[in-house]
Design a protein around this motif. Structure first.
Motif, PDB file in Angstrom:
ATOM      1  N   SER A 261       4.743  -5.127  -9.280  1.00  0.00           N
ATOM      2  CA  SER A 261       4.579  -3.681  -9.164  1.00  0.00           C
ATOM      3  C   SER A 261       3.241  -3.391  -8.496  1.00  0.00           C
ATOM      4  O   SER A 261       2.249  -4.069  -8.791  1.00  0.00           O
ATOM      5  CB  SER A 261       4.617  -3.044 -10.558  1.00  0.00           C
ATOM      6  OG  SER A 261       4.405  -1.654 -10.491  1.00  0.00           O
ATOM      7  N   PRO A 262       3.183  -2.404  -7.579  1.00  0.00           N
ATOM      8  CA  PRO A 262       4.236  -1.476  -7.176  1.00  0.00           C
ATOM      9  C   PRO A 262       5.238  -2.116  -6.219  1.00  0.00           C
ATOM     10  O   PRO A 262       4.874  -2.914  -5.358  1.00  0.00           O
ATOM     11  CB  PRO A 262       3.476  -0.340  -6.506  1.00  0.00           C
ATOM     12  CG  PRO A 262       2.225  -0.970  -5.990  1.00  0.00           C
ATOM     13  CD  PRO A 262       1.876  -2.050  -6.962  1.00  0.00           C
ATOM     14  N   SER A 263       6.486  -1.754  -6.387  1.00  0.00           N
ATOM     15  CA  SER A 263       7.582  -2.287  -5.599  1.00  0.00           C
ATOM     16  C   SER A 263       7.748  -1.514  -4.299  1.00  0.00           C
ATOM     17  O   SER A 263       7.146  -0.455  -4.099  1.00  0.00           O
ATOM     18  CB  SER A 263       8.873  -2.194  -6.402  1.00  0.00           C
ATOM     19  OG  SER A 263       9.203  -0.826  -6.636  1.00  0.00           O
ATOM     20  N   PHE A 264       8.599  -2.028  -3.431  1.00  0.00           N
ATOM     21  CA  PHE A 264       8.936  -1.277  -2.227  1.00  0.00           C
ATOM     22  C   PHE A 264       9.598   0.051  -2.608  1.00  0.00           C
ATOM     23  O   PHE A 264       9.446   1.048  -1.883  1.00  0.00           O
ATOM     24  CB  PHE A 264       9.875  -2.091  -1.331  1.00  0.00           C
ATOM     25  CG  PHE A 264       9.168  -3.100  -0.457  1.00  0.00           C
ATOM     26  CD1 PHE A 264       7.905  -3.581  -0.782  1.00  0.00           C
ATOM     27  CD2 PHE A 264       9.772  -3.587   0.695  1.00  0.00           C
ATOM     28  CE1 PHE A 264       7.254  -4.511   0.011  1.00  0.00           C
ATOM     29  CE2 PHE A 264       9.131  -4.519   1.510  1.00  0.00           C
ATOM     30  CZ  PHE A 264       7.872  -4.985   1.166  1.00  0.00           C
ATOM     31  N   GLU A 265      10.322   0.085  -3.718  1.00  0.00           N
ATOM     32  CA  GLU A 265      10.901   1.351  -4.183  1.00  0.00           C
ATOM     33  C   GLU A 265       9.800   2.363  -4.491  1.00  0.00           C
ATOM     34  O   GLU A 265       9.940   3.553  -4.180  1.00  0.00           O
ATOM     35  CB  GLU A 265      11.770   1.119  -5.422  1.00  0.00           C
ATOM     36  CG  GLU A 265      13.111   0.454  -5.153  1.00  0.00           C
ATOM     37  CD  GLU A 265      13.029  -1.066  -5.073  1.00  0.00           C
ATOM     38  OE1 GLU A 265      14.076  -1.708  -4.870  1.00  0.00           O
ATOM     39  OE2 GLU A 265      11.902  -1.619  -5.195  1.00  0.00           O
ATOM     40  N   ASP A 266       8.705   1.893  -5.095  1.00  0.00           N
ATOM     41  CA  ASP A 266       7.572   2.786  -5.344  1.00  0.00           C
ATOM     42  C   ASP A 266       6.986   3.282  -4.029  1.00  0.00           C
ATOM     43  O   ASP A 266       6.625   4.459  -3.899  1.00  0.00           O
ATOM     44  CB  ASP A 266       6.490   2.058  -6.144  1.00  0.00           C
ATOM     45  CG  ASP A 266       6.930   1.713  -7.554  1.00  0.00           C
ATOM     46  OD1 ASP A 266       7.661   2.512  -8.160  1.00  0.00           O
ATOM     47  OD2 ASP A 266       6.551   0.628  -8.046  1.00  0.00           O
ATOM     48  N   GLY A 267       6.880   2.394  -3.059  1.00  0.00           N
ATOM     49  CA  GLY A 267       6.386   2.797  -1.742  1.00  0.00           C
ATOM     50  C   GLY A 267       7.305   3.795  -1.083  1.00  0.00           C
ATOM     51  O   GLY A 267       6.850   4.743  -0.424  1.00  0.00           O
ATOM     52  N   LEU A 268       8.610   3.617  -1.257  1.00  0.00           N
ATOM     53  CA  LEU A 268       9.589   4.555  -0.689  1.00  0.00           C
ATOM     54  C   LEU A 268       9.469   5.923  -1.348  1.00  0.00           C
ATOM     55  O   LEU A 268       9.583   6.960  -0.674  1.00  0.00           O
ATOM     56  CB  LEU A 268      11.004   4.004  -0.857  1.00  0.00           C
ATOM     57  CG  LEU A 268      12.147   4.880  -0.346  1.00  0.00           C
ATOM     58  CD1 LEU A 268      12.005   5.167   1.149  1.00  0.00           C
ATOM     59  CD2 LEU A 268      13.496   4.222  -0.642  1.00  0.00           C
ATOM     60  N   ASN A 269       9.224   5.949  -2.657  1.00  0.00           N
ATOM     61  CA  ASN A 269       9.039   7.236  -3.340  1.00  0.00           C
ATOM     62  C   ASN A 269       7.865   8.005  -2.748  1.00  0.00           C
ATOM     63  O   ASN A 269       7.940   9.223  -2.529  1.00  0.00           O
ATOM     64  CB  ASN A 269       8.821   7.018  -4.839  1.00  0.00           C
ATOM     65  CG  ASN A 269      10.080   6.595  -5.563  1.00  0.00           C
ATOM     66  OD1 ASN A 269      11.197   6.837  -5.086  1.00  0.00           O
ATOM     67  ND2 ASN A 269       9.925   5.948  -6.710  1.00  0.00           N
ATOM     68  N   VAL A 270       6.764   7.296  -2.503  1.00  0.00           N
ATOM     69  CA  VAL A 270       5.609   7.930  -1.863  1.00  0.00           C
ATOM     70  C   VAL A 270       5.984   8.404  -0.467  1.00  0.00           C
ATOM     71  O   VAL A 270       5.609   9.509  -0.038  1.00  0.00           O
ATOM     72  CB  VAL A 270       4.408   6.971  -1.828  1.00  0.00           C
ATOM     73  CG1 VAL A 270       3.269   7.556  -0.988  1.00  0.00           C
ATOM     74  CG2 VAL A 270       3.917   6.662  -3.234  1.00  0.00           C
TER      75      VAL A 270
END
Length: 398
Positions: free
Chosen positions: A358-367
């Motif tokens: 963490s942070p995952s690519f999903e977290d990056g996508l949320n941003v």
């Protein structure tokens, strides 16, 4: 394609993990420092700094020698074909992230990529899909929001999760720099949309927005934003060139919890060098932080009698604080560069444990969805943009 690693994060023959890093400028130097030092302070899986990749053969060779890499290369694609490379650290400009990261994941390499995830929402979505497919095969990925690894902010996260602030009502986040205050500062790739994607928005608002989501464990549901370029032409090699990205950005974010966050970022805030200020206000307490004093956390406990209330300064240098057990005796402060060492530690230990870091690519996508919504709102005269659970956007009146 490289053969799969074992579940403990090492090669099948238990030899060290081979690391390749792509990019040797500012972030390459910071990441190299972390790779070079992490094993001296933390227990991590064995690894080797195998190869540094860059486009200029002379400069990348010199940088590899200076930063502790065994060799250098100019073709990142050839590096992905090597069986002795298991981790790819991407410090190249944002316009290269998607192509390199997707290719590396498909080649079975664990991937760490600098923020923001990509220059466009479509690229970020493609990267996230590739990361999910690779994760199913035991190949891990992480985005480098290094400020999550500031011990004071990690402590703030713990205090908020413990309920010490009660219900968080609103957040103020301001990330201010001044390196473009001088109108004669020359053009760089960071000032061209085709290479940078955006200006202060992607460069530093991504950090501020990630902190809001990280600290509050939150989801953004509504966005309004504004972008502005104060200096629209700057000197280049062949005369004045048009600046095609923003110098500053403003946003108001509504979170699913009901909290409201205001975000302000600028690269023309004269006198501000690298100031990420965060103020988190709850009904039971408040937290204050400034990156330019990154060893300190301001905390007010509103549950004590009023006559005793007041902000107290926590010097986050105790062994009981996040990450600090590895460093110096109490009171011997650490610096900005340590966040990258903590980042590499967490990445390596996640790989070793076979867990998604963490942070995952999903977290990056949320941003990235929030950044795209700020741009959309700014283009529509600060209209309200709604982000639903599937992260699609709709616009409501100007």
């Amino acid at each position: 394609m490289n053969s799969p690693e074992s579940t403990d994060g090492t090669n099948p023959d238990n030899s060290p993990l081979g690391v390749a890093m792509i990019g040797y400028a500012f972030m390459g130097k910071a990441h190299s420092n972390a790779w070079r030092n992490v094993a001296s302070y933390f227990d991590v899986p064995a690894f080797e700094q195998k190869v540094l990749v860059g486009r200029d053969a002379v400069q990348v060779t010199a940088s590899a020698k200076k930063y502790g890499w065994a060799e250098s290369a100019t073709d990142w694609r050839s590096v992905l074909d090597r069986d002795d490379i298991h981790i790819v650290d991407i410090c190249a400009p944002g316009w290269m992230h998607a192509e390199i990261a997707i290719a590396a994941l498909e080649a079975g390499k664990h991937v760490l990529v600098e923020k923001p995830l990509a220059n466009t929402l479509a690229e970020a979505e493609a990267m996230t899909e590739a990361a999910a497919a690779a994760r199913a095969k035991g190949v891990q990925s992480m985005i480098g929001f290094n400020y999550r690894r500031v011990p004071a902010l990690a402590l703030a996260k713990e205090l908020i999760a413990e309920g010490r602030l009660g219900t968080v009502r609103h957040v103020r986040a301001a990330y201010l720099q001044d390196w473009l205050s001088d109108a004669e500062s020359p053009m760089t790739w960071r000032l061209r949309k085709e290479t940078a994607g955006s200006g202060a928005l992607g460069d530093i608002a991504s950090h501020a927005i990630d902190q809001v989501l990280y600290l509050l464990d939150g989801t953004v549901t509504e966005v309004t934003g504004r972008l502005h370029t104060f200096v629209d032409r700057r000197p280049g090699p062949n005369g004045l060139e048009d600046v095609t990205v923003d110098d500053a950005a403003w946003a108001t974010l509504t979170l699913a919890s009901g909290a409201i966050a205001s975000v302000e970022v600028s690269r023309v805030a004269t006198g501000q060098k690298n100031s990420l200020k965060l103020e988190i206000y709850g009904d039971k307490g408040t937290i204050l932080f400034d990156l330019e004093a990154l060893n300190e956390l301001g905390f007010l406990d509103a549950t004590v009698p009023v006559r005793e209330q007041g902000f107290r300064r926590i010097l986050v240098n105790e062994p009981e604080h996040p990450y600090l057990e590895a460093w110096w005796p109490q009171g011997h402060i650490i610096g900005w560069e340590h966040t990258f060492t903590h980042q590499i530690r967490d990445f390596l230990t996640a790989i070793s444990a076979g867990q998604a870091p963490s942070p995952s690519f999903e977290d990056g996508l949320n941003v990235q969805h929030v950044l795209a919504a700020v741009e959309e709102s700014a283009a529509a005269k600060s209209s309200l943009i709604q982000l639903n659970t599937s992260t699609s956007t709709t616009t409501e009146g100007a």
